[in-house]
Scaffold this motif. Structure first.
Motif, PDB file in Angstrom:
ATOM      1  N   LEU A  52      -4.652  -6.712  -9.306  1.00 63.08           N
ATOM      2  CA  LEU A  52      -3.268  -6.561  -8.870  1.00 63.08           C
ATOM      3  C   LEU A  52      -2.351  -7.314  -9.826  1.00 63.08           C
ATOM      4  CD1 LEU A  52      -3.602  -7.137  -5.004  1.00 63.08           C
ATOM      5  CD2 LEU A  52      -3.327  -4.949  -6.154  1.00 63.08           C
ATOM      6  N   ASN A  73       1.397 -10.687  -4.946  1.00 64.05           N
ATOM      7  CA  ASN A  73       0.703  -9.669  -5.726  1.00 64.05           C
ATOM      8  C   ASN A  73       1.129  -8.278  -5.275  1.00 64.05           C
ATOM      9  OD1 ASN A  73      -0.762 -11.531  -7.255  1.00 64.05           O
ATOM     10  ND2 ASN A  73      -2.395 -11.636  -5.738  1.00 64.05           N
ATOM     11  N   ASP A  74       1.279  -7.376  -6.245  1.00 62.49           N
ATOM     12  CA  ASP A  74       1.749  -6.017  -5.963  1.00 62.49           C
ATOM     13  C   ASP A  74       0.673  -4.987  -6.295  1.00 62.49           C
ATOM     14  OD1 ASP A  74       4.276  -7.140  -5.442  1.00 62.49           O
ATOM     15  OD2 ASP A  74       4.765  -7.082  -7.579  1.00 62.49           O
ATOM     16  N   ILE A  75       0.710  -3.880  -5.567  1.00 64.09           N
ATOM     17  CA  ILE A  75      -0.132  -2.731  -5.878  1.00 64.09           C
ATOM     18  C   ILE A  75       0.749  -1.674  -6.530  1.00 64.09           C
ATOM     19  CG2 ILE A  75       0.212  -1.694  -3.585  1.00 64.09           C
ATOM     20  CD1 ILE A  75      -2.648  -0.618  -3.783  1.00 64.09           C
ATOM     21  N   VAL A  76       0.223  -1.000  -7.542  1.00 63.89           N
ATOM     22  CA  VAL A  76       0.964   0.052  -8.240  1.00 63.89           C
ATOM     23  C   VAL A  76       0.446   1.399  -7.748  1.00 63.89           C
ATOM     24  CG1 VAL A  76       1.584   1.041 -10.468  1.00 63.89           C
ATOM     25  CG2 VAL A  76       1.286  -1.433 -10.248  1.00 63.89           C
ATOM     26  N   ASN A  78       0.618   5.634  -7.582  1.00 63.80           N
ATOM     27  CA  ASN A  78       0.939   6.802  -8.426  1.00 63.80           C
ATOM     28  C   ASN A  78       1.203   6.382  -9.876  1.00 63.80           C
ATOM     29  OD1 ASN A  78       1.123   8.503  -5.936  1.00 63.80           O
ATOM     30  ND2 ASN A  78       2.966   7.289  -5.600  1.00 63.80           N
ATOM     31  N   ALA A  79       0.346   5.511 -10.395  1.00 63.10           N
ATOM     32  CA  ALA A  79       0.535   4.971 -11.750  1.00 63.10           C
ATOM     33  C   ALA A  79       0.557   6.084 -12.788  1.00 63.10           C
ATOM     34  CB  ALA A  79      -0.589   3.988 -12.067  1.00 63.10           C
ATOM     35  N   GLU A  84       5.731   6.701  -9.675  1.00 63.37           N
ATOM     36  CA  GLU A  84       5.111   5.369  -9.704  1.00 63.37           C
ATOM     37  C   GLU A  84       5.939   4.365  -8.899  1.00 63.37           C
ATOM     38  OE1 GLU A  84       3.443   4.011 -13.435  1.00 63.37           O
ATOM     39  OE2 GLU A  84       4.344   2.031 -13.116  1.00 63.37           O
ATOM     40  N   LEU A  85       5.250   3.641  -8.044  1.00 63.16           N
ATOM     41  CA  LEU A  85       5.887   2.635  -7.195  1.00 63.16           C
ATOM     42  C   LEU A  85       5.121   1.327  -7.286  1.00 63.16           C
ATOM     43  CD1 LEU A  85       6.382   4.753  -3.932  1.00 63.16           C
ATOM     44  CD2 LEU A  85       8.156   4.179  -5.580  1.00 63.16           C
ATOM     45  N   ARG A  86       5.845   0.231  -7.249  1.00 71.32           N
ATOM     46  CA  ARG A  86       5.228  -1.097  -7.193  1.00 71.32           C
ATOM     47  C   ARG A  86       5.652  -1.745  -5.890  1.00 71.32           C
ATOM     48  NH1 ARG A  86       5.611  -5.797 -11.901  1.00 71.32           N
ATOM     49  NH2 ARG A  86       4.810  -7.530 -10.631  1.00 71.32           N
ATOM     50  N   ARG A  87       4.674  -2.022  -5.037  1.00 72.00           N
ATOM     51  CA  ARG A  87       4.953  -2.542  -3.710  1.00 72.00           C
ATOM     52  C   ARG A  87       4.156  -3.814  -3.450  1.00 72.00           C
ATOM     53  NH1 ARG A  87       8.643  -0.001  -4.379  1.00 72.00           N
ATOM     54  NH2 ARG A  87       9.506   1.760  -3.201  1.00 72.00           N
ATOM     55  N   ILE A 164      11.141  -6.097  -8.504  1.00 74.31           N
ATOM     56  CA  ILE A 164      10.333  -4.865  -8.565  1.00 74.31           C
ATOM     57  C   ILE A 164      11.135  -3.641  -8.119  1.00 74.31           C
ATOM     58  CG2 ILE A 164       8.202  -6.151  -8.206  1.00 74.31           C
ATOM     59  CD1 ILE A 164       8.138  -5.149  -5.341  1.00 74.31           C
TER      60      ILE A 164
END
Length: 249
Positions: A52, A73-76, A78-79, A84-87, A164
């Protein structure tokens, strides 16, 4: 017309006229269209990847002997695509101070669970920032007032969400920026004349170091809108040199 069925019947359904229309074969042109990938949104069933990305923030509060280190910590999702999103996925808070270990662990577990639920998680910022310490709050570097250590954790989460792109600050228009610059220059010019007196200069030297480090005039009051010690009296009206708020409208 009779049809002989040689196999054992295991089930049946009635075919309606509209079903036949829906079952019409697609044209050759339509069949050549590439299949569209499903856009993944954040939800609790999303598995944690091995790696992450995240950020660590340092909180130095007069209420704590040792600093707090907040890691989000973020998950990406639809990389590599336009979706694409960072959440935020999880949060950890570490410190040498063990006096508040229990509630810190509880807070991190609850926040992490909220992050993994998905949806609009920005509400946690306001909930955390609304927590007040009965012993009183404090000013952090820059002259910004924090009502509690939990409120500052909320401020850190807010800053990360802004970084983000999950929270967007309303942009200040050019006219407001120009007005603030003019007000600040006029106040500093008026203050420079008063500071020519030795006694006034000595009093200014004893002002709060936090206020001086923020770049705002010593003795400025706290702004009710942005919680920053930047509210000064100009032309008979309280004006904030940080966000432009004025009691006179």
């Amino acid at each position: 017309m009779a049809i002989k069925i040689d196999k054992k019947i295991t089930g049946y359904n009635v075919v309606k006229p509209e079903d036949k229309v829906a079952a019409t074969p697609v044209t050759a042109a339509a069949s050549k269209e590439p299949p569209t990938a499903e856009v993944i949104q954040m939800h609790e069933s999303v598995e944690r990847p091995e790696t992450l990305v995240g950020s660590t923030f340092k909180i130095k509060s007069p209420l704590f002997e040792h600093a707090l280190y907040v890691t989000i910590n973020d998950i990406v999702l639809n990389a590599g695509t336009k979706h694409e999103l960072r959440r935020p996925f999880e949060i950890f808070i570490n410190s040498k101070n063990m006096d508040h270990f229990q509630w810190i662990v509880a807070l991190t577990r609850i926040l992490s669970a909220v992050f993994r639920k998905g949806g609009d998680v920005t509400f946690v910022v306001e909930e955390l920032k609304a927590v007040f310490d009965p012993r009183g709050g404090y000013f952090k570097a820059g002259g910004v007032y924090m009502s509690s250590i939990v409120a500052e954790i909320g401020s850190v989460v807010e800053q990360h969400m802004k970084n983000i792109g999950l929270i967007h600050d309303p942009e200040m228009d050019e006219a407001t920026r120009k007005l603030i610059a003019e007000k600040r220059a006029a106040y500093e010019q008026a203050g420079a004349k008063k500071n020519s007196d030795v006694s006034v200069a000595a009093a200014a030297a004893t002002a709060s170091s936090d206020t001086e480090s923020s770049g705002f005039p010593p003795g400025a009051a706290m702004c009710a809108k942005c919680n920053t010690q930047a509210l000064v009296l100009m032309d008979g009206c309280q004006t904030c040199l940080n966000c432009g708020y004025s009691k006179c409208g």
